[in-house]
Design a protein around this motif. Structure first.
Motif, short mmCIF file in Angstrom:
data_model
loop_
_atom_site.label_atom_id
_atom_site.label_comp_id
_atom_site.label_asym_id
_atom_site.label_seq_id
_atom_site.Cartn_x
_atom_site.Cartn_y
_atom_site.Cartn_z
N UNK B 70 0.77 -1.08 0.04
CA UNK B 70 -0.19 0.08 -0.15
C UNK B 70 0.62 1.21 0.04
N UNK B 71 1.97 1.30 0.58
CA UNK B 71 2.90 2.33 0.90
C UNK B 71 3.46 2.88 -0.36
N UNK B 72 3.89 2.03 -1.22
CA UNK B 72 4.43 2.34 -2.55
C UNK B 72 3.39 2.76 -3.31
N UNK B 73 2.26 2.37 -3.40
CA UNK B 73 1.23 2.63 -4.19
C UNK B 73 0.80 4.07 -3.83
N UNK B 258 -4.02 -0.34 -7.10
CA UNK B 258 -3.08 0.03 -8.18
C UNK B 258 -3.84 1.03 -9.38
N UNK B 259 -5.09 0.65 -9.45
CA UNK B 259 -5.88 1.39 -10.31
C UNK B 259 -6.28 2.80 -9.89
N UNK B 260 -6.59 2.64 -8.56
CA UNK B 260 -6.96 3.86 -7.82
C UNK B 260 -5.66 5.01 -8.02
N UNK B 261 -4.40 4.52 -7.95
CA UNK B 261 -3.16 5.23 -8.00
C UNK B 261 -3.08 5.73 -9.33
N UNK B 262 -3.55 4.77 -10.30
CA UNK B 262 -3.13 4.99 -11.90
C UNK B 262 -4.25 6.22 -12.03
N UNK B 263 -5.28 6.23 -11.52
CA UNK B 263 -6.30 7.18 -11.92
C UNK B 263 -6.01 8.89 -11.92
N UNK B 395 -13.78 4.81 -11.04
CA UNK B 395 -13.75 6.25 -11.19
C UNK B 395 -13.17 6.82 -12.40
N UNK B 396 -12.07 6.37 -13.05
CA UNK B 396 -11.59 6.78 -14.22
C UNK B 396 -12.56 6.83 -15.30
N UNK B 397 -13.00 5.94 -15.25
CA UNK B 397 -14.14 5.87 -16.56
C UNK B 397 -15.25 6.62 -16.43
N UNK B 398 -15.68 6.77 -14.98
CA UNK B 398 -16.83 7.65 -14.68
C UNK B 398 -16.52 9.13 -15.06
N UNK B 435 3.32 11.19 -25.23
CA UNK B 435 2.12 11.11 -24.20
C UNK B 435 1.88 9.80 -23.99
N UNK B 436 1.72 8.97 -25.10
CA UNK B 436 1.25 7.73 -25.02
C UNK B 436 2.52 6.77 -24.25
N UNK B 437 3.57 7.21 -24.50
CA UNK B 437 4.69 6.62 -23.76
C UNK B 437 4.88 6.87 -22.32
N UNK B 438 4.40 8.11 -22.20
CA UNK B 438 4.42 8.54 -20.54
C UNK B 438 3.16 7.71 -19.92
N UNK B 439 2.12 7.59 -20.48
CA UNK B 439 1.05 7.03 -19.80
C UNK B 439 1.36 5.18 -19.65
N UNK B 440 2.15 4.77 -20.87
CA UNK B 440 2.60 3.42 -20.31
C UNK B 440 3.38 3.44 -19.32
N UNK B 441 4.43 4.64 -19.29
CA UNK B 441 5.20 4.28 -18.20
C UNK B 441 4.70 4.32 -16.91
N UNK B 442 3.62 5.08 -16.77
CA UNK B 442 3.11 5.27 -15.32
C UNK B 442 2.48 4.09 -15.20
N UNK B 443 1.80 3.32 -15.93
CA UNK B 443 1.26 2.14 -15.82
C UNK B 443 2.47 1.06 -15.22
N UNK B 444 3.54 1.06 -15.98
CA UNK B 444 4.78 0.43 -15.53
C UNK B 444 5.07 0.40 -14.41
#
Lengths: 135, 746
Positions: B70-73, B258-263, B395-398, B435-444
């Protein structure tokens, strides 16, 4: 001097020595053979038996080859050493030494010096009856 | 220090423990606000019955394990929020004003009047070239070249020379027409002349700055949800798997947090996209200005080349210096503002229109039909943990509805910029890929944060174990289960898909960094990729690199298998460290790895029981060439030694290594001792410490050994035939080795 490339005997080298000992009927190469049993039956004590085994021609040849590999002797000395160790004739020592040198060390060995025959004393010149003493 | 020593001394007094226990009994129901004998939640993280002390301890322990994840997320989510705030701030304050300035600058014709002096230098150069052109015409006429004939070209040249002197004025007038047309279209909807981002539409005022206001509101309303990273259920099984926890939350919770953090990062990237599109829009106008200046400068030469539109002249004056190219480029840049401003208007109209539509949607019954997961998701007062959790993950989708006006406006600008000059189009495409690469990086990075959590958890356990914390041994199995299921989770597969759009060049360059390479390996989920990775790793680091990655716990199974295959292919065998690793042994038990298992058993038949096989099976059909490859460790085992047979022993004696021979010597001495006790009634002890020692002892005991061999060959009557065959084989082996010892082969 021993060749610098060889540091130990290969399995094939040992095979060659075993065959050589068998070929010249120098002694047993199998510790469980009847021949070995017969030789050892002469010994009365354990120490004697070990001494006999250690002095078997196969072991003697292997000891000398080990010393040559260690650089204590040269391959050229092999016939002389074999002659002394195995108590065999010059001819046989030369032949065995030559074969070992050629097949194991890939070297040639010089011939042993021929045994010197005792010189016959020259008879004193017979008196020349036809010669007149000079007076 | 004082407080610390007090706490320490408090901990030493065991009487306080009783007091603490009583306190627990008294306070625990109050803390959890529980009714007796009814399972209740502890801060929504787990559900235990009143006075269920082991249950509570287990619950707290499980929650503490999940903290490693939880802490790193949480930190990752915080960085996402900071990035969003920064980008909103930049966009709100700076972007519209900068872009307005760039558009105004580009549409200001007065600016080009300042260039007359510099233009004069080029004009004089062009006029001096007229002599050269006359010379060309003269020579070509003499040589009879019709396209340069004086009758056709001379008049044209004179007219052009006159035009060269007026090229600046001509260009300025054309630019004025372009700018006027652009401003006229802007004026149709009351855009500008100084603020191009605010229009009057349908008696409504639309300002592009509203985009940032919308984004800001969305971020503020979503900010509080970051707490859910800590508050969602702590059930270890539900945390890693799809199982439902006691509080009714369906896992894997790790994936959900993880999804919450990603949002938050998706927020950041939406803002970044809007910022960049607007900036690129401004840059397009700025580049227009720069290009028009350059084209005006070279206009005298371009005009001159119009006098002689031949292939030779095109070769001498290529590109913008040639009339054909110059004309096309100049007109394109001059009138580029018209489609751009039309797309800006479309963007603003879209934004205004969709914004009102969304407001209506949110207020109408339609929004209720869409459900809690979409529009109302953020404002829901639902207390059911699962539905609340689902709202979080949705949330992200909403937010797409809320973001629709923003995204529509940005996309309109994006399309507008892409339909402009090809150079601008290329620039936009590059930025979009970035931007696409950055989004991907965030997911990674989200994946990496979770992995870091797993690593931290493992390290924590290792430290605790080193400290002798026995209580944690109960939790070890929980962690093991967690890490295993984490490995099995679909996260890795998902991340692999996400990383696919990253340009290959970036991927290759990043592989030079070891941790990126490891991370990359951690995301591999396909056999082909794993094989490729193994190939590359072997090329870069050889067998040592392969071994290191095979033994690394975090390496995915599919990669380990590929690495093992590569190792075996290149090295013909596997190293001791690999073979003796229990995890690898477990891996080799899989049916898919039967070939690898066979290869291992060839060198380590002693491991047959580990793979649930018999030694007989493992060594069946082994030829002397195979036997020579058996590892000394295996030869040390009596069972393996006895299965070698005289022929096998002969093979090792003749072609084995010193270590193998040493194993044979040891086993021989031990076997002789065992058999002599059994069949001769007295032990034969042989010193097997060295070849020489064994030889001497063998000479000394030759007779007894011979007697033993004879006894084995002539066993007492009544023994089963199978047993007799075994003894016979043993006798042959003892004889074989005896001869080898005598002949100094062993």
């Amino acid at each position: 001097m021993v060749t610098e490339h060889k540091k130990s005997l290969s399995q094939e080298d040992i095979d060659f020595i075993v065959d050589l000992v068998k070929m010249y009927n120098l002694g047993p190469t199998d510790p469980f053979s009847p021949e070995m049993e017969e030789i050892l039956s002469k010994a009365k004590t354990e120490e004697e038996r070990i001494e006999i085994i250690n002095n078997l021609p196969f072991n003697k040849i292997m000891d000398r080859l080990k010393e040559i590999l260690e650089g204590k002797f040269s391959v050229k000395d092999l016939p002389t050493l074999l002659k002394e160790d195995l108590n065999i004739s010059n001819f046989l020592a030369e032949k065995i030494g030559k074969e070992i040198a050629q097949n194991i060390f890939k070297e040639e060995v010089p011939q042993l010096k021929k045994e010197e025959e005792p010189k016959k004393p020259t008879p004193p010149p017979s008196r020349d009856i036809y010669r007149e003493p000079i007076e | 220090m004082f407080l610390f020593s007090k706490v320490k001394s408090f901990g030493k007094k065991k009487s306080y423990l009783l007091l603490l226990f009583c306190g627990y009994l008294v306070l625990f129901p109050i803390l959890i606000n529980a009714q007796p004998s009814q399972p209740e939640e502890i801060f929504q993280v787990c559900k235990v019955s009143w006075l269920d002390i082991p249950g509570a301890l287990r619950c707290i322990g499980q929650y503490l394990i999940t903290l490693f994840f939880r802490i790193p997320v949480f930190l990752f989510a915080m960085f996402g929020i900071l990035a969003s705030l920064l980008l909103i701030g930049i966009g709100w304050i700076l972007v519209p004003s900068i872009v307005n300035f760039l558009i105004s600058l580009s549409l200001n014709t007065e600016f080009y009047n300042l260039l007359s002096e510099q233009w004069g230098i080029i004009r004089n150069l062009a006029l001096s070239l007229v002599i050269l052109f006359l010379l060309i015409i003269g020579l070509a006429t003499i040589l009879g070249r019709t396209e340069y004939h004086a009758r056709k070209t001379l008049v044209r040249l004179v007219i052009i020379v006159l035009l060269v002197s007026f090229s600046l004025t001509i260009c300025q007038k054309i630019i004025e027409i372009g700018n006027s047309l652009t401003l006229y279209i802007a004026d149709l909807l009351k855009v500008g002349p100084t603020d191009f981002f605010s229009i009057k539409f349908d008696d409504k005022s639309i300002d592009i700055r509203n985009i940032y206001e919308n984004l800001w509101n969305a971020l503020v309303s979503h900010f509080g949800n970051i707490a859910n990273i800590f508050l969602i259920d702590g059930d270890l099984l539900a945390f890693f798997t799809e199982q439902e926890s006691a509080t009714g939350v369906k896992g894997p919770i790790l994936f959900l947090i993880g999804l919450i953090a990603l949002s938050y990062w998706i927020f950041a990237f939406i803002v970044a996209y809007v910022d960049i599109v607007l900036i690129v829009f401004g840059i397009a106008f700025f580049v227009r200005t720069a290009y028009l200046i350059a084209l005006i400068f070279v206009s005298p030469i371009a005009f001159l080349t119009a006098a002689l539109p031949t292939q030779e002249i095109r070769s001498v004056f290529p590109g913008f210096l040639n009339w054909d190219n110059w004309k096309k480029e100049f007109l394109e840049w001059v009138f580029m503002g018209v489609p751009l401003i039309i797309w800006l208007l479309i963007a603003l109209v879209l934004m205004g229109g969709i914004q009102s539509a969304v407001s209506q949607l949110q207020q109408s019954a339609i929004s209720n039909q869409i459900g809690t997961g979409i529009v109302a998701g953020v404002q829901s007062s639902e207390t059911n943990p699962e539905s609340k959790l689902r709202e979080e993950t949705n949330f992200t989708f909403s937010q797409l509805i809320t973001f629709m006006p923003v995204i529509a406006a940005a996309v309109a600008l994006h399309i507008g910029v892409k339909t402009s000059h090809s150079m601008i189009k290329g620039m936009v495409e590059g930025i979009t890929r970035g931007i696409g690469a950055m989004v991907t990086s965030a997911a990674v990075i989200t994946g990496a944060a979770l992995t870091a959590g797993a690593g931290a958890a493992a390290a924590g356990f290792a430290a605790a174990r080193a400290g002798g914390a026995g209580i944690l041994s109960a939790l070890r199995s929980g962690l093991k289960e967690g890490v295993t299921t984490f490995g099995k989770a679909t996260l890795r597969r998902g991340l692999t898909e996400i990383t696919k759009p990253i340009p290959a060049e970036i991927k290759e360059a990043a592989k030079a960094i070891s941790w990126v390479r490891r991370l990359d390996a951690g995301l591999i989920s396909e056999k082909d990729q794993a094989e490729k990775y193994a190939e590359e790793l072997y090329k870069a680091e050889g067998a040592k690199g392969l071994e290191r990655e095979i033994l690394r716990t975090s390496t995915p199974r599919i990669v380990k298998e590929a690495l093992l295959r590569k190792y075996l292919k290149e090295e013909k065998t596997l190293s001791d460290a690999i073979i003796d690793n229990p995890e690898i042994q477990k891996l080799l038990m899989r049916k898919e790895n039967e070939n690898l298992q066979k290869a291992v058993l060839k060198v380590r038949p002693d491991l047959a029981p580990v793979f649930r096989k018999t030694l007989q099976d493992a060594m069946a059909g082994m030829k002397p060439t195979d036997i020579v490859k058996i590892h000394p460790k295996a030869l040390e085992k009596r069972a393996v030694f006895m299965k070698l047979g005289a022929a096998g022993l002969r093979a090792i004696i003749r072609g084995g290594t010193e270590k193998q021979k040493s194993a044979i010597r040891e086993n021989y001495a031990k076997l002789v001792e065992t058999l002599s006790i059994r069949y001769l009634g007295a032990p034969i002890r042989l010193d097997y410490s060295s070849s020489g020692a064994l030889k001497n002892d063998f000479f000394r005991n030759r007779r007894q050994i011979m007697a033993l061999i004879n006894t084995l060959r002539n066993p007492p009557p009544g023994l089963p035939a199978r047993r007799q065959a075994v003894l016979q084989a043993l006798a042959d082996e003892l004889e074989e080795i005896g001869i080898a010892i005598f002949q100094r082969r062993l």
